[in-house]
Every structure is written in structure tokens, then in C-alpha cells.
Design a protein around this motif. Structure first.
Motif, PDB file in Angstrom:
ATOM      1  N   GLY A 296      60.193  76.155 -61.225  1.00  0.00           N
ATOM      2  CA  GLY A 296      59.701  77.819 -60.851  1.00  0.00           C
ATOM      3  C   GLY A 296      59.040  77.573 -60.936  1.00  0.00           C
ATOM      4  O   GLY A 296      58.736  78.574 -60.224  1.00  0.00           O
ATOM      5  N   ARG A 297      57.808  76.844 -60.743  1.00  0.00           N
ATOM      6  CA  ARG A 297      56.228  76.828 -59.837  1.00  0.00           C
ATOM      7  C   ARG A 297      56.674  76.849 -58.982  1.00  0.00           C
ATOM      8  O   ARG A 297      57.398  75.709 -57.329  1.00  0.00           O
ATOM      9  CB  ARG A 297      55.656  75.822 -60.826  1.00  0.00           C
ATOM     10  CG  ARG A 297      55.749  75.863 -62.157  1.00  0.00           C
ATOM     11  CD  ARG A 297      54.761  77.510 -62.209  1.00  0.00           C
ATOM     12  NE  ARG A 297      54.057  78.020 -61.904  1.00  0.00           N
ATOM     13  CZ  ARG A 297      52.614  77.486 -62.282  1.00  0.00           C
ATOM     14  NH1 ARG A 297      52.505  76.570 -63.685  1.00  0.00           N
ATOM     15  NH2 ARG A 297      50.846  77.756 -61.520  1.00  0.00           N
ATOM     16  N   HIS A 298      55.731  76.914 -57.666  1.00  0.00           N
ATOM     17  CA  HIS A 298      55.222  77.210 -55.772  1.00  0.00           C
ATOM     18  C   HIS A 298      54.430  76.222 -56.003  1.00  0.00           C
ATOM     19  O   HIS A 298      53.431  76.929 -56.674  1.00  0.00           O
ATOM     20  CB  HIS A 298      55.949  78.602 -55.602  1.00  0.00           C
ATOM     21  CG  HIS A 298      56.728  79.344 -55.672  1.00  0.00           C
ATOM     22  ND1 HIS A 298      58.089  79.518 -55.348  1.00  0.00           N
ATOM     23  CD2 HIS A 298      57.392  79.934 -57.000  1.00  0.00           C
ATOM     24  CE1 HIS A 298      58.996  80.002 -55.630  1.00  0.00           C
ATOM     25  NE2 HIS A 298      58.617  80.817 -57.243  1.00  0.00           N
ATOM     26  N   ALA A 299      54.303  75.942 -54.644  1.00  0.00           N
ATOM     27  CA  ALA A 299      53.198  75.814 -53.804  1.00  0.00           C
ATOM     28  C   ALA A 299      53.398  75.982 -52.404  1.00  0.00           C
ATOM     29  O   ALA A 299      53.559  76.595 -51.759  1.00  0.00           O
ATOM     30  CB  ALA A 299      53.347  74.194 -53.816  1.00  0.00           C
ATOM     31  N   LEU A 300      52.148  77.262 -52.463  1.00  0.00           N
ATOM     32  CA  LEU A 300      52.150  77.225 -51.185  1.00  0.00           C
ATOM     33  C   LEU A 300      51.261  77.578 -50.173  1.00  0.00           C
ATOM     34  O   LEU A 300      49.635  76.863 -50.435  1.00  0.00           O
ATOM     35  CB  LEU A 300      51.845  79.269 -51.335  1.00  0.00           C
ATOM     36  CG  LEU A 300      52.225  79.993 -52.465  1.00  0.00           C
ATOM     37  CD1 LEU A 300      52.243  81.125 -52.306  1.00  0.00           C
ATOM     38  CD2 LEU A 300      53.911  80.088 -52.486  1.00  0.00           C
ATOM     39  N   ALA A 301      51.468  77.749 -48.585  1.00  0.00           N
ATOM     40  CA  ALA A 301      50.136  77.782 -47.801  1.00  0.00           C
ATOM     41  C   ALA A 301      51.055  78.515 -46.322  1.00  0.00           C
ATOM     42  O   ALA A 301      51.931  79.191 -46.470  1.00  0.00           O
ATOM     43  CB  ALA A 301      50.868  76.044 -46.876  1.00  0.00           C
TER      44      ALA A 301
END
Length: 760
Positions: free
Chosen positions: A456-461
Motif C-alpha cells: 500500500g505504500r506509494h512513491a511519487l514523482a
């Protein structure tokens, strides 16, 4: 280094933190996306383990490291792509400034579908048909790796990524380093009875240093002197209806009798007469490049870098005639004869023609056929980057660059070589001084720490991008083609600008499942467009267009050594400034651009599988690309095809027009295989194979073209490269490339590809 039994998705996440420094001068979001993965199995000799980009990337990729590039003759920087899967580099000779890229669904007639970055700085030259990426800004000795991304699946890149995106990374010195290189080539050439030898030489020097203070710098100097084989030939083909040469009804002087005409069959299966290598066929080019780079780490997590590059080129283009008169003297032009011409059953009104006669045939050979040309140009690129490098959490970057053509002076004679280089002649001067582009990019990322990648974790750009292109092309008539500014006779000018906002989220749904979603919103503006030709001026109104590009990719780690990926994305490629405003007129041709061109919109989908073994990797990709409003530049003798041309204009030999094609679909399959320690210790192998079907599906402006193969996309491409590490000092390698059937004619009338003018 990591062992090969580590789960590949965990390996990719770890590299996002520990390997990001390898992509040292790009935006932070691009750094993360281009961080390489290293998988080591058996000892690979001098080459080490297999390296590729993270398998969770949206879309298929291909990579070459500096060690791998040693297996090929890297004379010019673009040679690094010669063995890339499903890729063509249109490099015709050493020193070719027009080394265009072609890929899965596009040929070298669509160069604006390829993006090329050098350390995050855009070097793609979207100014004209044959304006290739400015490869000269790359120092071959400094290349650390070359990474390629296929298709419009990443939100981080502009709409031109609907084809192929190339990211070249140059190394940062780890201490003091100095090197030099001298390389030479010589070729034997034999075509149409003309035999000669052509050579190329290159010298380069590299110097780098990294200080304890955190400051590093490099300098590269490159000098190249090369001569091409003939690039084109003066020729006349027979009528398409009767397969007979055009006839002339002479009304005054006698045409010049000649020998030396060579007859063959052209690409369309018609009888053809060849007169010699013409139109500046042999290119002698001398190029000099200076590349300077520097960087400084202010704190352990904040650093800056800058680059300044200069490239200069002087070119002399000459010709060779095959024709001889009765005394054995070279013939460079025909006798001026008042005559009527009949071609395909149409007879023109009487006018002067320059005619020669051979074996009962009359051929037109005007003074401009064997006219030489020269070019003197200098280019400059400046760039700077500021970024943070936190191992996790928030990061940001700013990248700016400016590419400027300081001087571009192209001089064309109106008489053949002996006259032009002897007593002189009139001619034209084309200038593009001040032409160029600039870019600005702000990126931000948020990345969880490697140990924090729970479900459920996110990595954003996310980021803001702007690029702006300016073209100012003027043509002047000169009384002396080698000097003077002359009198302005035509020009075309214009500017384009793209501003984009984008965001991308890599969402870890499960330990073995990652969903990447992205969106790119672009606004295109074309302005200050104008043309002047034939004593007429056109001023074009400003245009503003919008582009919406959703992206999605799902990567599933089925096992430790097998990843399946489904990618979908839209890319919007806006027309370049030359496609909108070019209105070039010559004595025999005219170009009709379209200021109302629609952007190309690509909806692409790809399904890929990547399998890794201890010392092997295999990727299989199925791809489909549906391009609406594809931009086509077509040269034709049929005035009805270029709809803006009056059909009564019969004095021109050909027309060139730029038009939208309603729909082009491309489907294919691609294999890419890497192996080390193959059967014999020290042996490595890189191989690729692709099969492609690319056809026009709808074209209201030219229904005859529907169902035909799209231009210059071959049915198959294949490469193989083998290397053998004999010992610590010696390595041997060999390579082979193949391209299958392709077409250069929109109606696929070029049925004879294995001749000059064919595509095979």
C-alpha cells in the motif's frame, strides 16, 4: 553488488537509493526511473554482471554500459545505439550530422518521435526533417551507459516519447584521470563503375579530476576529419505509364552527345539512367568539439552540476560526373535547347532545357545538377542542474539548458564543380543563425525508505516542464556563391513552446505487484510563424493546442526470476516548427507545409515478460501502437496528392507536402537476449529479433494509401553481438545487423529495394 537470488523487485528498490548516483545529472524523478540494476552470476570477465534498468519501469527498456560498448566500433557517439533492439540509426557515413533514429512504429522520416537526453539535457533537434539529435555534444570516452525506453508509458517524458527515449549518462571522475584516442577508418567504394577510397580520422583527449572538497570537473576535446562515399546520384527514370524515358521535341540547338550513362532499374521497377554522383554527393567534413562539465556537492545531500559544449563544422560537398564528350572530356551540363517535354503523356509548353543525348535518348542535365555546396556552422549548449539526494523522503531538482546555433551558413552554387570552384558562379546563401531551443524542468519526488516498502505504500514523482524552439531560415541570392550576403529571396520563421505538468505514482499493491499510474497535461503554442517566397509573404496566427496523456503499468513478479508487465499509455507529439512553416522553393521543387497540422496522438499498449537466469536474461514484448493524425512528409510528382498545389503547375519536377494521415496501426513482437559465459568461459552474447506490421488504416486525404505499409518501418530487425574475453588484456568481438523489407513510397510502389533509392 547483489547476488542473483535476491528478489528482483526488492533489488530495484534498493538501487533507487544506492545506485541513483550513476544517473548523475538528470532530474531526481528521472534519476530514480533510470537507476540501473546489477545482477551478478558467474564471473563475466572484464564485463562484470548483467545490467539493466529496474524491471518495474513502465514499458520495456534496453541498456548498454561502457564495458559493453567496448564490443563495438564507437567512432561517433550515435554508434552506441547500433545494436539496440528494434532500433535503426540512419548513419550513412562516419561524420554524418543527420544520424536519425527510427524505432518500433516509426521510420527515419519521423525523427520527432525520438527523444535524446545527455545527462538530463535535451539534445533532440526538433527543427527540421533531417535535423538529427546533436550527438556531437556527447564525448564518446565519457559515456558511462546508454538507456532506452520504448513507447509513451512514462509521464516523466514529453509527447515525443511516443517512439523511443534515449538517455545517455556520462561518468563523474572518482579522482584524476586522463586519456586520449586516435582512430582511423578507410573504405573502398565501387558503384556504377565509379571506384574510389574514402577515409576518416579522429583524435580526442579527455581530462577529469575530483577534489576532496567535493568539486569535480572534466574536459573533452575531439577533432574529426572524414569524407563520405557518394550520397546520391543524378538520374532520370522512365515514365510510369510506358516505361519509356521522357521525350523532347527540340526546336533550336543540338543536345550534347555523351558517353558514360549507366542504365539500371530503379526502386519502382522502371528503367533509369544514371549520370553521376550529384547534388553535393561527396561530403568532406571537419568537425571540432569541446565539452566542459563540472559539479560540486554543497552538502552530503545537495549538489549542483553544469555543462558547456561547443561544436563546429566546416563542410565541402562535391560531385562526380560519369559523362564524357567525343574527345573524352567530362560533361557537367547539357546544351541549352528550346524544346517541348512529354512525360506520362503530358506535353509542356516550349521552354529552355539543358539536354544531352545518348543512344537515341535525350536527358535533361541543368547546370545545378552537379553544383557543389559548402557549410560553416558553430553550435553551443549550456546547462545547469541543482538537486537534492536524500536516500528516502522528499527530493527536488531544477534542470535548465539552452542550445543555440551561433552560426549556420550554407552556400550553394548554381553551376557545376569546375565552374563553381574555378571562375565562380552565382548561387544561394541559407542562414539559420540564432536558431535553437531551451528547456526548463522542475521535478520532485517522495520515496519511502527501502525497508519501508510495505503493502500500500506509494512513491511519487511530479514536475513542471517547458521547452521552446525557434527557427529562422533565410535564403538569399548571391552573385558570388562563395562570399557576400546577397539579396533576400525567401524565408520561413516560427516558434513553438510546450508547457507540461505531470505526476506519476508507483503504488506497491502487494510484495510482488506494483501499479504505476501517471498523467501528463501539455499545452502547445505556435507563434510568430511567417513565410516569404515567390514575392509573397504569409503571416500565420498564433495557435494553442492541448494534450492529455494518461499512463498505466502493472508489474507482477511471478517468481524471483520472472516478471510480467502490462503497460498502456498515450503520447501527444505536437508538430515541429519546420513542419508548420517551411515554404522552400527551388528551381525544380516546392515544399508546402501546413500551419494547421494536428498533433500525432499515439495510444500504445505492451505486454512483456522478462526471465532471468544466473547469467542470462530474456525479454519478450508484444506491442501495439495506434497513431491518429500521423504526420507524413511526402515528395511526389503528382500535384493532386499535395492538395495545396495547383495541378496546372507543370514546370516543377516534384512537390513536397506535410499532411496528417488519419490512422496508422503497428503491431509487433520483440525478443532481447543477453548471456554471459555462454558454453565457453569468457564468451558473452547480446541478440535481438523483432517482427513488425505497420500499415495505414485510414487516410481521407489520400485513400489510395490505405492498407499500405507505413514508411521505413522494416518487417523485421535483428542484431547479434558476440564477445570473447581471452585474458585480462585481450577481448575480441563481432557483430551483425539485419533489416528486412521496408518501403520508401507511401503507395509501396518501390518493389525493387536492392538498388540506389530503395529501402532494404
Amino acid at each position: 553488488m547483489f547476488s542473483s537470488n535476491v528478489r528482483l523487485h526488492a533489488l530495484a528498490l534498493a538501487c533507487a537509493a544506492s545506485c541513483a548516483s550513476l544517473a548523475h545529472a538528470q532530474g531526481v524523478a528521472t534519476d530514480t526511473e533510470l537507476a540501473p540494476v546489477v545482477v551478478t552470476g558467474k564471473s563475466g570477465g572484464a564485463r562484470g554482471g548483467l545490467q539493466n534498468l529496474a524491471p518495474g519501469l513502465p514499458g520495456s527498456t534496453a541498456s548498454k554500459t561502457a564495458e559493453q560498448l567496448r564490443d563495438q566500433n564507437l567512432f561517433n557517439p550515435e554508434d552506441a545505439l547500433q545494436y539496440a533492439p528494434n532500433t535503426t540509426v540512419r548513419k550513412r557515413y562516419i561524420g554524418d550530422r543527420n544520424a536519425l533514429i527510427a524505432g518500433r512504429s516509426f521510420g527515419t522520416l519521423q525523427p520527432s518521435r525520438a527523444l535524446v537526453y545527455l545527462d538530463g539535457y535535451l539534445i533532440s533537434n526538433f527543427l527540421g526533417r533531417f535535423d538529427a539529435p546533436r550527438w556531437n555534444m556527447i564525448s564518446p570516452e565519457a559515456i558511462e551507459r546508454v538507456d532506452m525506453l520504448y513507447g509513451p508509458y512514462s509521464a516523466l517524458f514529453p509527447g515525443n516519447s511516443i517512439g523511443t527515449t534515449v538517455a545517455v549518462s556520462q561518468r563523474v571522475p572518482k579522482g584524476f584521470e586522463a586519456s586520449g584516442r586516435v582512430i582511423a577508418a578507410r573504405q573502398s567504394f565501387d558503384q556504377y563503375g565509379h571506384q574510389d577510397h574514402y577515409a576518416a580520422q579522429q583524435m580526442s583527449w579527455h581530462l577529469g579530476q575530483k577534489l576532496d572538497t567535493g568539486l569535480w570537473f572534466t574536459g573533452d576535446v575531439n577533432h574529426q576529419d572524414s569524407t563520405s562515399q557518394p550520397m546520391q546520384y543524378g538520374a532520370v527514370s522512365a515514365d510510369t505509364s510506358t516505361n519509356a524515358f521522357p521525350s523532347y521535341a527540340s526546336q533550336s540547338a543540338t543536345p550534347t552527345p555523351v558517353t558514360g550513362v549507366v542504365y539500371d532499374t530503379d526502386a519502382k521497377g522502371l528503367r533509369r539512367a544514371i549520370f553521376g554522383a550529384n547534388a553535393g554527393a561527396i561530403d568532406h567534413t571537419v568537425q571540432d568539439t569541446v565539452n566542459l562539465r563540472a559539479g560540486y556537492r554543497f552538502t552530503p545531500t545537495v549538489e549542483a552540476s553544469a555543462m558547456a559544449s561547443w561544436w563546429g563544422n566546416t563542410t565541402k560537398m562535391s560531385n562526380v560526373t560519369f559523362l564524357r564528350d567525343s574527345a573524352g572530356n567530362p560533361v557537367w551540363q547539357g546544351a541549352r535547347v528550346q524544346a517541348q517535354k512529354t512525360v506520362n503523356g503530358v506535353t509542356t509548353s516550349s521552354r529552355p532545357y539543358y539536354l544531352v543525348s545518348h543512344e537515341g535518348h535525350l536527358f535533361e542535365l541543368p547546370p545545378t545538377s552537379f553544383a557543389p555546396s559548402t557549410r560553416d556552422e558553430s553550435h553551443q549548449q549550456l546547462g545547469a542542474t541543482l538537486k537534492s539526494r536524500n536516500a528516502s523522503g522528499w527530493n527536488g531538482s531544477v534542470v535548465v539548458s539552452d542550445y543555440r546555433i551561433l552560426n549556420d551558413e550554407s552556400r550553394q552554387a548554381s553551376s557545376p564543380d569546375p565552374v563553381a570552384f574555378g571562375s565562380g558562379s552565382s548561387g544561394t546563401l541559407t542562414r539559420r543563425d540564432g536558431t535553437g531551443w531551451n528547456t526548463f524542468e522542475v521535478q520532485g519526488t517522495w520515496t519511502p525508505s527501502p525497508g519501508d516498502w510495505t503493502n500500500g505504500r506509494h512513491a511519487l514523482a511530479f514536475g513542471l516542464h517547458r521547452n521552446a524552439y525557434k527557427l529562422d531560415n533565410t535564403v538569399a541570392a548571391t552573385t558570388n556563391w562563395r562570399q557576400g550576403e546577397g539579396t533576400l529571396s525567401q524565408y520561413y520563421r516560427g516558434k513553438t513552446e510546450v508547457v507540461a505538468l505531470y505526476a506519476q505514482d508507483a503504488w506497491r499493491l502487494q510484495d510482488d505487484l506494483k501499479l504505476t499510474l501517471g498523467w501528463r497535461e501539455e499545452q502547445f503554442r505556435a507563434f510568430d510563424g511567417s513565410q516569404f517566397a515567390l514575392n509573397q509573404t504569409e503571416i500565420y496566427p498564433q495557435r494553442t493546442l492541448r494534450g492529455h496523456s494518461p499512463k498505466a503499468a502493472l508489474a507482477w513478479s511471478v517468481r524471483d526470476d520472472l516478471i510480467l508487465k502490462l503497460s498502456a499509455g498515450r503520447g501527444v507529439r505536437f508538430p515541429n516548427v519546420e513542419e508548420l512553416y517551411n515554404g522552400t522553393v527551388t528551381s525544380t521543387t516546392r515544399t508546402f507545409s501546413d500551419p494547421d497540422l494536428k498533433p500525432e496522438t499515439s495510444d500504445a499498449v505492451e505486454l512483456s515478460a522478462e526471465k532471468s537466469w544466473e547469467a542470462q536474461r530474456l525479454r519478450v514484448s508484444l506491442f501495439h501502437d495506434d497513431v491518429k493524425d500521423a504526420i507524413l512528409r511526402q515528395s511526389t510528382t503528382d500535384a493532386t496528392v499535395c492538395k495545396t498545389v495547383s495541378t496546372s503547375t507543370t514546370t516543377l519536377n516534384s512537390y513536397t507536402c506535410v499532411q496528417n494521415v488519419d490512422r496508422v496501426k503497428t503491431t509487433g513482437v520483440e525478443f532481447a537476449w543477453q548471456a554471459q559465459e555462454l558454453l565457453i568461459s569468457g564468451v558473452s552474447l547480446d541478440a535481438s529479433l523483432a517482427f513488425t506490421n505497420s500499415r495505414i488504416k485510414a487516410n481521407a486525404q489520400d485513400p489510395t494509401s490505405v492498407g499500405k505499409w507505413w514508411l521505413r518501418v522494416p518487417r523485421e530487425r535483428a542484431t547479434v553481438q558476440a564477445g570473447y574475453q581471452l585474458n585480462a588484456d585481450w577481448r575480441f568481438s563481432a557483430g551483425y545487423r539485419h533489416e528486412g523489407r521496408a518501403y520508401n513510397d507511401v503507395y509501396n510502389a518501390d518493389i525493387n529495394p536492392n538498388v540506389y533509392g530503395g529501402v532494404s
